[in-house]
Design a protein around this motif. Structure first.
Motif, PDB file in Angstrom:
ATOM      1  N   GLU A  53       0.856  -1.186   0.000  1.00  0.00           N
ATOM      2  CA  GLU A  53       0.000   0.000   0.000  1.00  0.00           C
ATOM      3  C   GLU A  53       0.894   1.239   0.000  1.00  0.00           C
ATOM      4  O   GLU A  53       1.788   1.355   0.834  1.00  0.00           O
ATOM      5  CB  GLU A  53      -0.908   0.007   1.227  1.00  0.00           C
ATOM      6  CG  GLU A  53      -1.796  -1.221   1.341  1.00  0.00           C
ATOM      7  CD  GLU A  53      -2.559  -1.254   2.645  1.00  0.00           C
ATOM      8  OE1 GLU A  53      -2.862  -0.164   3.185  1.00  0.00           O
ATOM      9  OE2 GLU A  53      -2.829  -2.362   3.150  1.00  0.00           O
ATOM     10  N   GLU A  59      -0.614  14.878  -3.288  1.00  0.00           N
ATOM     11  CA  GLU A  59      -0.617  14.436  -4.681  1.00  0.00           C
ATOM     12  C   GLU A  59      -0.459  15.599  -5.653  1.00  0.00           C
ATOM     13  O   GLU A  59      -0.397  15.380  -6.865  1.00  0.00           O
ATOM     14  CB  GLU A  59      -1.926  13.691  -4.992  1.00  0.00           C
ATOM     15  CG  GLU A  59      -2.074  12.406  -4.195  1.00  0.00           C
ATOM     16  CD  GLU A  59      -3.346  11.657  -4.547  1.00  0.00           C
ATOM     17  OE1 GLU A  59      -4.197  12.244  -5.265  1.00  0.00           O
ATOM     18  OE2 GLU A  59      -3.491  10.500  -4.110  1.00  0.00           O
ATOM     19  N   LEU A 126       4.068   8.962 -12.475  1.00  0.00           N
ATOM     20  CA  LEU A 126       3.345   7.764 -12.056  1.00  0.00           C
ATOM     21  C   LEU A 126       4.275   6.865 -11.255  1.00  0.00           C
ATOM     22  O   LEU A 126       5.438   6.673 -11.622  1.00  0.00           O
ATOM     23  CB  LEU A 126       2.821   7.006 -13.270  1.00  0.00           C
ATOM     24  CG  LEU A 126       1.608   7.580 -13.996  1.00  0.00           C
ATOM     25  CD1 LEU A 126       1.341   6.785 -15.273  1.00  0.00           C
ATOM     26  CD2 LEU A 126       0.379   7.557 -13.114  1.00  0.00           C
ATOM     27  N   LYS A 128       4.658   3.321 -10.759  1.00  0.00           N
ATOM     28  CA  LYS A 128       4.121   2.133 -11.415  1.00  0.00           C
ATOM     29  C   LYS A 128       4.152   0.897 -10.533  1.00  0.00           C
ATOM     30  O   LYS A 128       3.249   0.063 -10.616  1.00  0.00           O
ATOM     31  CB  LYS A 128       4.888   1.877 -12.710  1.00  0.00           C
ATOM     32  CG  LYS A 128       4.737   3.003 -13.725  1.00  0.00           C
ATOM     33  CD  LYS A 128       5.488   2.689 -15.004  1.00  0.00           C
ATOM     34  CE  LYS A 128       5.302   3.812 -16.032  1.00  0.00           C
ATOM     35  NZ  LYS A 128       6.043   3.539 -17.283  1.00  0.00           N
ATOM     36  N   GLU A 148       2.592  -4.192  -8.917  1.00  0.00           N
ATOM     37  CA  GLU A 148       2.046  -2.894  -9.313  1.00  0.00           C
ATOM     38  C   GLU A 148       1.417  -2.191  -8.110  1.00  0.00           C
ATOM     39  O   GLU A 148       0.775  -2.824  -7.274  1.00  0.00           O
ATOM     40  CB  GLU A 148       1.010  -3.063 -10.416  1.00  0.00           C
ATOM     41  CG  GLU A 148       1.590  -3.587 -11.718  1.00  0.00           C
ATOM     42  CD  GLU A 148       0.542  -3.679 -12.813  1.00  0.00           C
ATOM     43  OE1 GLU A 148      -0.641  -3.421 -12.504  1.00  0.00           O
ATOM     44  OE2 GLU A 148       0.906  -4.005 -13.959  1.00  0.00           O
ATOM     45  N   THR A 149       1.630  -0.902  -8.041  1.00  0.00           N
ATOM     46  CA  THR A 149       1.049  -0.083  -6.969  1.00  0.00           C
ATOM     47  C   THR A 149       0.440   1.171  -7.575  1.00  0.00           C
ATOM     48  O   THR A 149       0.843   1.610  -8.651  1.00  0.00           O
ATOM     49  CB  THR A 149       2.103   0.319  -5.927  1.00  0.00           C
ATOM     50  OG1 THR A 149       3.118   1.106  -6.572  1.00  0.00           O
ATOM     51  CG2 THR A 149       2.738  -0.892  -5.278  1.00  0.00           C
ATOM     52  N   GLU A 150      -0.518   1.739  -6.877  1.00  0.00           N
ATOM     53  CA  GLU A 150      -1.158   2.967  -7.337  1.00  0.00           C
ATOM     54  C   GLU A 150      -0.436   4.175  -6.753  1.00  0.00           C
ATOM     55  O   GLU A 150       0.072   4.141  -5.639  1.00  0.00           O
ATOM     56  CB  GLU A 150      -2.626   2.993  -6.920  1.00  0.00           C
ATOM     57  CG  GLU A 150      -3.469   1.916  -7.577  1.00  0.00           C
ATOM     58  CD  GLU A 150      -4.923   2.015  -7.179  1.00  0.00           C
ATOM     59  OE1 GLU A 150      -5.240   2.871  -6.327  1.00  0.00           O
ATOM     60  OE2 GLU A 150      -5.739   1.245  -7.724  1.00  0.00           O
ATOM     61  N   GLY A 151      -0.412   5.247  -7.515  1.00  0.00           N
ATOM     62  CA  GLY A 151       0.188   6.482  -7.036  1.00  0.00           C
ATOM     63  C   GLY A 151       0.532   7.404  -8.185  1.00  0.00           C
ATOM     64  O   GLY A 151       1.109   6.956  -9.182  1.00  0.00           O
ATOM     65  N   GLN A 152       0.158   8.658  -8.064  1.00  0.00           N
ATOM     66  CA  GLN A 152       0.478   9.654  -9.087  1.00  0.00           C
ATOM     67  C   GLN A 152       0.732  10.985  -8.412  1.00  0.00           C
ATOM     68  O   GLN A 152       0.021  11.377  -7.489  1.00  0.00           O
ATOM     69  CB  GLN A 152      -0.654   9.778 -10.108  1.00  0.00           C
ATOM     70  CG  GLN A 152      -0.310  10.692 -11.280  1.00  0.00           C
ATOM     71  CD  GLN A 152      -1.353  10.624 -12.391  1.00  0.00           C
ATOM     72  OE1 GLN A 152      -2.442  10.105 -12.203  1.00  0.00           O
ATOM     73  NE2 GLN A 152      -1.004  11.141 -13.555  1.00  0.00           N
TER      74      GLN A 152
END
Length: 333
Positions: A53, A59, A126, A128, A148-152
């Protein structure tokens, strides 16, 4: 992997020489090496099963601001004696505190926290994913997995807020704003006189003009102030933004675009943005905070470039903007 192949080759060579020469001393030399390889195979990691996580402290920042990246890793599989994690981030981002790699031992069901701080130039970045490598303590057997992980992260252009930008479009919209509409009605600036109408405020009555015409009352009329459609065009052609010394003026244009967009939206206008360079990037006209955020994110992604199709300003697709929009071109020309 090459190291393991070398060790196996050495073991086989030692055993072969010991058997051919019938020499027990050479055979005894092969025993520690065989035990070393067998222990590595015995303690070899199982399949990597991690839950990762990622959380960013922000952000949306500017180039001078820092953001803290917090990563929580939970082991859903078997125990991992040695786990090496590498976060795959853009090389444009600069690490201020901590590291983008992390080494730990993770038992089954155990969690660990990993944190680092970074900043960077204007752009959209990003996150990735993370490369996980599990091995035994002897580093004989390894297993790798990309998770893969979320995040931008949006790093928007810094700008100084400006007020009271005066524009005079050919046509305004029906909503109240601060642009003179050339139409009489409620407002601040005096526009003319008209006969008194029921419902007019007594403060609007022009007593001096009414005194000259005893048969009628006259009211002051003020110029209405409304909002307008504003289209901003950012010239991103490399041919006009690069100087002879190789220095680019594009960042200054991006900052100016951000400041003007913010000012026009703050005044209640409907604002659209066209990035004109190697390609066309169009932000549909809109109002309010959400539109401001759309434009800032588009400016964060803005890049300089050349295109034969868009080599001159004659190809600007003005039909993208609403009719009678106030167009603002930002270019070093």
């Amino acid at each position: 992997m090459k190291r393991n192949v070398s060790l196996i080759f050495l073991l086989y060579a030692t055993l072969f020489i010991a058997l051919v020469s019938m020499n027990g001393e050479i055979l005894a030399l092969a025993i520690p090496l065989a035990l070393y390889l067998l222990s590595g195979l015995y303690f070899a990691p199982q399949e990597i099963n991690l839950q990762i996580e990622r959380e960013l402290s922000a952000e949306r920042i500017t180039p001078k601001q820092e953001v803290v990246v917090n990563i929580k890793i939970t082991n859903l599989g078997s125990s991992l004696e040695e786990l090496f994690l590498e976060d795959q981030i853009s090389p444009a981002l600069k690490i201020i505190k901590g590291e983008t790699s992390f080494l730990c031992t993770l038992k089954k069901g155990e969690s660990v926290l990993w944190r680092y701080t970074l900043k960077g130039p204007r752009g959209s970045f990003l996150f990735k994913g993370i490369k996980a490598t599990a091995s035994d303590h002897f580093n004989i057997a390894q297993k790798e997995k990309f998770i893969e992980t979320e995040g931008q992260l949006f790093i928007i252009p810094p700008f100084t807020r400006i007020k009271n930008i005066k524009i005079r479009p050919h046509q305004t919209r029906a909503y109240a704003g601060n642009i003179p509409a050339g139409i009489g009605g409620p407002g601040v600036e005096f526009y003319g006189l008209r006969e008194y109408q029921p419902g007019d405020s007594p403060r609007w009555v022009n007593w001096r003009a009414s005194a000259r015409h005893p048969q009628a009352l006259y009211s002051n009329e003020y110029e209405q102030e409304r909002v307008a459609d504003v289209g901003i065009i950012l010239d991103g052609r490399e041919s006009v933004n690069m100087g002879e010394s190789g220095n680019s003026l594009y960042e200054h244009s991006v900052i100016a675009t951000a400041a003007l967009s913010d000012a026009f939206i703050a005044s209640g206008n409907r604002v659209g943005l066209l990035l004109y360079g190697q390609t066309l990037r169009w932000t549909f006209p809109g109002y309010g905070h959400i539109q401001r955020e759309r434009i800032m994110q588009s400016l964060a992604r803005a890049e300089i470039g050349n295109s034969f199709v868009f080599s001159d300003l004659m190809r600007i697709p003005a039909q993208l903007f609403p009719i009678n929009s106030q167009l603002v071109l930002i270019s070093p020309l």
